[in-house]
Design an enzyme around this catalytic site. Structure first.
Site, PDB file in Angstrom:
ATOM      1  CG  ASP A  84      -5.038  21.790 -14.255  1.00  0.00           C
ATOM      2  OD1 ASP A  84      -4.945  20.541 -14.232  1.00  0.00           O
ATOM      3  OD2 ASP A  84      -4.044  22.538 -14.311  1.00  0.00           O
ATOM      4  CE1 TYR A 183      -1.608   4.628 -23.362  1.00  0.00           C
ATOM      5  CE2 TYR A 183      -1.771   2.238 -23.507  1.00  0.00           C
ATOM      6  CZ  TYR A 183      -2.326   3.489 -23.693  1.00  0.00           C
ATOM      7  OH  TYR A 183      -3.599   3.609 -24.197  1.00  0.00           O
ATOM      8  CE  LYS A 187      -4.422   4.594 -21.053  1.00  0.00           C
ATOM      9  NZ  LYS A 187      -5.514   5.587 -20.944  1.00  0.00           N
ATOM     10  CB  THR A 218      -8.179  10.599 -31.203  1.00  0.00           C
ATOM     11  OG1 THR A 218      -6.797  10.405 -31.564  1.00  0.00           O
ATOM     12  CG2 THR A 218      -8.616   9.499 -30.241  1.00  0.00           C
TER      13      THR A 218
END
Length: 295
Positions: A84, A183, A187, A218
């Site tokens: 994790d 986002y 990034k 994906t």
């Protein structure tokens, strides 16, 4: 193809997506790859319920066990380690194990990313309409993951006086991703993180770069378009996509480049690297870098 038979690599978040594609290409080049993430064959990660519902998936695709087995079949050595990447003790144990078993580390690929776990199907919305839970997934389980792994890998790399850290990101020459501020901010932070790490590791002979793939097919993207890797060409909207192994070939080429220090600190687009190093995607195409619309 790059020759990485003497390379020891850690690829985080490699159960599926970009991480899996990178691990497989490193394996195809002969590397020993520690494949890390939370999803095992017996116990998949439990935080993807919302995205699975949107994608109409009943079972979470991929696991570190499956990826590691594919790495070995490809010609390398895959080693699955459940980790994790939000837990410092887990990550410290991972790098301790690598040092105990291999005595060195040549490549760290930071790819563990929690930003999709709370995806709600909204691609564009003003920032004041975005829930703050997206911050938690993208920063606390995204940017922080990359920093934590880099921090715990760095002492080994510094002692060696060589190595490479790759951070997967999204970057298009600093253009803004309109309608997705969090986002874009996350990034951008990852790209800056790779730059900052490069400044502090340069004098130790260790390189750090950010690598930006385009729109990847994906498992979740394919499911969201109700298709699979064998039939994606039947979906015109996916014409400009690339496989996750395209970014994998970029990372393998960088890892094998004896002049990698010349690139340290830079953000690199996979489509540009394909032209520079002469590799293609799995279907033989050189997919151009993904570009945002100019403001």
């Amino acid at each position: 193809m790059a020759n990485l038979k003497d390379c020891v690599a850690v690829v985080t978040g490699a159960s599926r997506g970009a991480g899996r594609g990178i691990a497989l290409e490193l394996g195809a080049a002969g590397a020993t790859v520690y494949v890390t993430g939370r999803s095992t064959r017996k116990e998949p990660a439990q935080s993807y319920g919302q995205l699975m519902a949107l994608s109409e998936l009943k079972q979470l695709p991929g696991s570190i066990d499956e990826t590691a087995e594919e790495v070995t079949r490809a010609g390398g050595r895959g080693i699955a380690v459940r980790c994790d990447h939000t837990r410092e003790d887990d990550v410290a144990a991972l790098f301790h194990r690598v040092e105990e078993e291999q005595g060195r580390l040549d490549l760290l690929v930071n790819n563990a990313w929690g930003g999709h776990e709370n995806f709600d199907g909204v691609f564009q919305a003003p920032f004041w309409e975005r829930p703050m839970v997206h911050w938690d997934s993208m920063f606390d389980r995204g940017v922080r993951n990359h920093l934590l792994a880099s921090r715990l890998a760095a002492p080994m790399l510094v002692r060696q006086g060589k190595g490479l850290i790759v951070t997967t990101t999204f970057w298009d020459r600093d253009r803004f991703m309109k309608g997705n501020l969090l986002y874009d901010l996350a990034k951008s932070s990852m790209t800056r993180l790779a730059f900052g790490i490069a400044q502090e590791l340069r004098s130790h002979g260790v390189a750090s770069v950010a690598v930006s793939p385009g729109w990847m097919r994906t498992e979740f993207v394919l499911a969201g378009h109700h298709t699979d890797e064998a039939h994606w060409r039947e979906r015109p909207e996916l014409a400009g996509t690339e496989s996750p192994r395209y970014v994998g070939r970029a990372v393998a080429a960088l890892a094998a480049d004896p002049r990698i220090m010349e690139k340290t600190g830079r953000a690199l687009r996979v489509g540009d690297l394909a032209r520079e190093y002469g590799f293609t995607d799995v279907d033989g195409r050189v997919v151009a870098p993904f570009e945002l619309e100019a403001a």
